[in-house]
Scaffold this active site. Structure first.
Site, PDB file in Angstrom:
ATOM      1  N   CYS A  90       1.640   0.677  -1.428  1.00  0.00           N
ATOM      2  CA  CYS A  90       0.401  -0.003  -1.811  1.00  0.00           C
ATOM      3  C   CYS A  90       0.675  -1.165  -2.759  1.00  0.00           C
ATOM      4  O   CYS A  90       1.409  -2.088  -2.405  1.00  0.00           O
ATOM      5  CB  CYS A  90      -0.564   1.026  -2.390  1.00  0.00           C
ATOM      6  SG  CYS A  90      -2.281   0.551  -2.245  1.00  0.00           S
ATOM      7  N   HIS A 188      -0.416   5.429   0.951  1.00  0.00           N
ATOM      8  CA  HIS A 188      -0.306   5.597  -0.489  1.00  0.00           C
ATOM      9  C   HIS A 188      -0.233   7.067  -0.883  1.00  0.00           C
ATOM     10  O   HIS A 188      -0.193   7.961  -0.034  1.00  0.00           O
ATOM     11  CB  HIS A 188      -1.429   4.862  -1.226  1.00  0.00           C
ATOM     12  CG  HIS A 188      -2.764   5.547  -1.185  1.00  0.00           C
ATOM     13  ND1 HIS A 188      -3.927   4.848  -1.308  1.00  0.00           N
ATOM     14  CD2 HIS A 188      -3.127   6.837  -1.039  1.00  0.00           C
ATOM     15  CE1 HIS A 188      -4.942   5.698  -1.255  1.00  0.00           C
ATOM     16  NE2 HIS A 188      -4.487   6.912  -1.094  1.00  0.00           N
TER      17      HIS A 188
END
Ligand SMILES: [Zn+2]
Lengths: 253, 450
Positions: A90, A188
């Site tokens: 991310c 993530h």
């Protein structure tokens, strides 16, 4: 040997439980009798040396601050030169690129370890389950959750990590980037908990060892459940689209 | 409580109130809802300014923050009721304007309002309602699949409070994000109520530098830019409340846990700001033993369970501290519906390692995510997807009696040493996130307590 797994700037990056990736790596090493320690490298000190590095996601200001500190200190670049693997998810993935964007700012300089550039997407944030077929290693399908507003464009010297089956990823049908042993992805949080084969790939890079398999019954049950849930939802959606537009209607993609 | 319509209200407002009540009654009768949101929608459709109209002339207190809102709202309402009579309050946690409208529509005209407010709605309500008191508890990560930049929320609170000089703010001085918001207020009361989750507080909201917490445990903090914990007006010191002028009060609560002591001191400080004395407020707060089902002791799965709610890492940390001294089995329930947030990545921010050595059952729709988390925490556990079956399995694994055998014999060693233990009557602790908690409460046979 004792493997040092460094979680980079947990005080700035780690919004989505991303510190879990470090825990997964350390435990999977220990369970095989390989000594391993988790080093939480907060941003006020120079980055310590380690055998494997993890970067997580973060809010805009924290992401910019982390990138500043990593650029001021070439420890991460030297670690990559030594061959240490890096997993960045991310915001951490965006930071490793050439440039990235946060709200209301011009592009900010990244660390430059991956030949990618990220801008703010024009549309909605990409939020939801993601499923992606890895392109560059003998890995099973990757499952995870993404939550980002960035669109990431790869340069010519970097390969995507995976082809997106469901979800958004980089925004061009691929997710992430791989350059040597540096891996970036939009999956993530504890991506390694859902994808233990990726964790073991990083560990085998870091140790040079061929790793014996572990009993991953819990992980397998979780993977099967998430993969089935995403595919079932896609099938339902596809079906209703088909019904709505008929055989000759135009659907997206 | 069914109050008469206030004849002094304009016709449109009376119509809106009537619509709110009618739709709520219908929704309850049809079983389509608990009757707090639908009616609010109906009322606001008739009169978009219904909330302003219904609060006109009332004293209004608002309670917001990531954790503890529902409990603090209840404690403040209870503290005020003794001195001020009945209050209007959204006791069920419906903390958006639809819930506020309903609470006000069924209350006595002119009764003081104590409203729990969603963090995102607080700035708008502070401005439009000219609140007398605002209680700010804490700010931390919650519901990862929504936009949740806690710094942005803090900034929005700050802007709203700086524009409302009539509002007295009661603020947790131990949370830098709360202090950033409240220091723009005209008259903040700074309460050292504690902060167990600091991960979201280290980025300085004033300069984007780094907040350092004092290593000695008094909770002091500061940033190099000069932003620091303000001078305290109220300190929570164990079971004692110490005021800046030297007054001290004992805090005795029926509710368990350090976090409920924090909620209680915030509620008492707010009632003091509204003119109710500390002693009287604390006496009434002490009697509350259950809030919207939280900490209820219920019969479920054939045994007696204490049922607790934790919605985010800060809340889980507090509850794991609370249950960890006990020896009884623990059932942990995780769902990921819209109300919970669809991304359970936060499980990796929760120190489940504290459950090592306990009898643990993972349950709920996302029990597989929890099971993987527990594996890496090296917590031996079983996975039982159905929540009630999980409670039962935990009880049986711990020596529970078969159905019909009367009381369970399966009390774990060490329970007696836990000062916060509700006594030997509980067989199993259940901690769930929002919908896992509400599912178990809905399926519980009967409450034995509260
Ligand atoms: Zn500062």
């Amino acid at each position: 040997m004792s493997l040092r797994v460094v979680v980079v700037h947990p005080d700035l990056l780690g919004t989505y439980g991303d510190g879990g990736n470090g825990v997964v790596l350390v435990q999977r090493a220990r369970w095989r009798g390989i000594g391993a320690e988790l080093v939480e490298a907060t941003s006020e000190s120079p980055l310590p040396t380690g055998d494997l590095y993890c970067l997580g996601g973060g809010e805009d200001a924290a992401q910019a601050a982390s990138a500043d500190r990593l650029r001021a200190d070439d420890a991460l670049a030297r670690a990559v030169e030594r061959g240490s693997p890096v997993l960045a998810v991310c915001a951490g993935y965006q930071i490793l690129g050439r440039t990235f964007a946060v709200a209301h700012s011009r592009p900010l300089a990244g660390v430059g370890l991956l030949d990618v550039s990220t801008s703010k997407g024009a549309g909605r944030r990409a939020v939801g389950e993601i499923l992606a077929e890895p392109l560059c290693a003998q890995l099973p399908v990757l499952t995870g959750f993404e939550n980002h507003g960035g669109v990431t464009v790869r340069g010519s010297s970097v390969a995507p990590l995976a082809r997106v089956e469901a979800g958004v990823g980089n925004g061009d049908g691929t997710d992430g980037a791989v350059s040597g042993r540096v891996v970036g992805t939009y999956l993530h949080g504890p991506v390694l908990a859902r994808n233990p084969a990726l964790a073991d790939l990083m560990l085998s890079w870091a140790t040079g060892l061929t790793l014996e398999p572990l009993d991953d019954a819990e992980e397998t049950a979780l993977r099967d459940e998430r993969i089935a849930a995403v595919r079932a939802r896609r099938a339902r959606r596809g079906l209703s689209r088909l019904e709505r537009y008929g055989r000759y209607g135009r659907g997206r993609s | 409580m069914r109050a008469e319509l206030d004849r002094s209200l304009p016709a449109r407002v009376r119509a809106a109130v009537a619509a709110t009540r009618a739709v709520n009654a219908l929704s309850r009768r049809l079983g389509t809802g608990s009757g707090t949101v639908a009616g609010g929608h109906a009322g606001l459709a008739v009169d978009p300014k219904l909330l302003e109209h219904l609060t006109a002339g009332r004293r209004v207190a608002l309670v917001s923050g990531t954790n503890g809102k529902t409990t603090t709202t209840r404690l403040l309402a209870v503290a005020l009721e003794g001195a001020l009579g009945p209050v209007a309050t959204n006791a069920t946690g419906s903390n958006m304007p639809t819930g506020h409208v309903t609470a006000l529509a069924v209350s006595l005209p002119g009764a003081p309002a104590v409203l729990e407010v969603d963090e995102g709605y607080l700035p708008g309500l502070v401005r439009t309602l000219a609140a007398e008191v605002v209680v700010l508890l804490n700010l931390s990560r919650d519901q990862l699949d929504r936009t949740n930049e806690v710094r942005m929320v803090s900034n929005r609170w700050r802007t709203a409070l700086s524009g409302s000089p009539v509002t007295a703010v009661v603020a947790n001085a131990d949370d830098p994000l709360v202090v950033w918001a409240a220091s723009a207020a005209a008259k903040p009361t700074w309460v050292a109520a504690g902060l167990s989750w600091r991960k979201d507080a280290v980025g300085c909201p004033a300069c984007a530098g780094r907040v350092e917490f004092a290593s000695a445990g008094d909770g002091g903090w500061s940033c190099a830019c000069g932003f620091a914990r303000p001078r305290l007006d109220v300190v929570l010191d164990g079971d004692e409340i110490v005021l800046a002028d030297g007054r001290r009060y004992r805090l005795a609560l029926a509710l368990p846990g350090r976090f409920n002591r924090a909620n209680a001191v915030m509620a008492a400080a707010a009632s003091s700001a509204m003119g109710v004395g500390w002693e009287e407020a604390l006496r009434r707060i002490a009697e509350v033993d259950e809030v919207a089902g939280r900490f209820s002791i219920v019969e479920v799965g054939g045994c007696t369970a204490r049922v607790m709610l934790a919605k985010n890492p800060a809340g889980w940390r507090e509850l794991l501290d609370l249950v960890s001294p006990g020896g009884r089995p623990v059932v942990v329930g995780i769902n990921a519906r819209v109300a919970d947030g669809k991304d359970p990545s936060w499980l990796w921010d929760v120190p489940f390692e504290r459950l090592r050595g306990r009898c643990v059952i993972a349950t709920g729709e996302r029990c597989r995510d929890l099971s993987v988390r527990l594996r890496y925490a090296e917590v031996a556990h079983r996975t039982v997807r159905d929540e009630v079956a999980a409670v039962r399995a935990a009880w049986m694994a711990h020596g529970g009696a078969a159905p019909g055998d009367g009381r369970a014999s399966g009390e774990g060693a060490g329970d007696g040493a836990d000062a916060e233990d509700p006594g030997g009557a509980v067989d199993v602790d259940f901690i769930g996130n929002y919908t896992a908690f509400t599912d178990v409460m809905a399926r519980a046979a009967a409450r034995t307590h509260a």
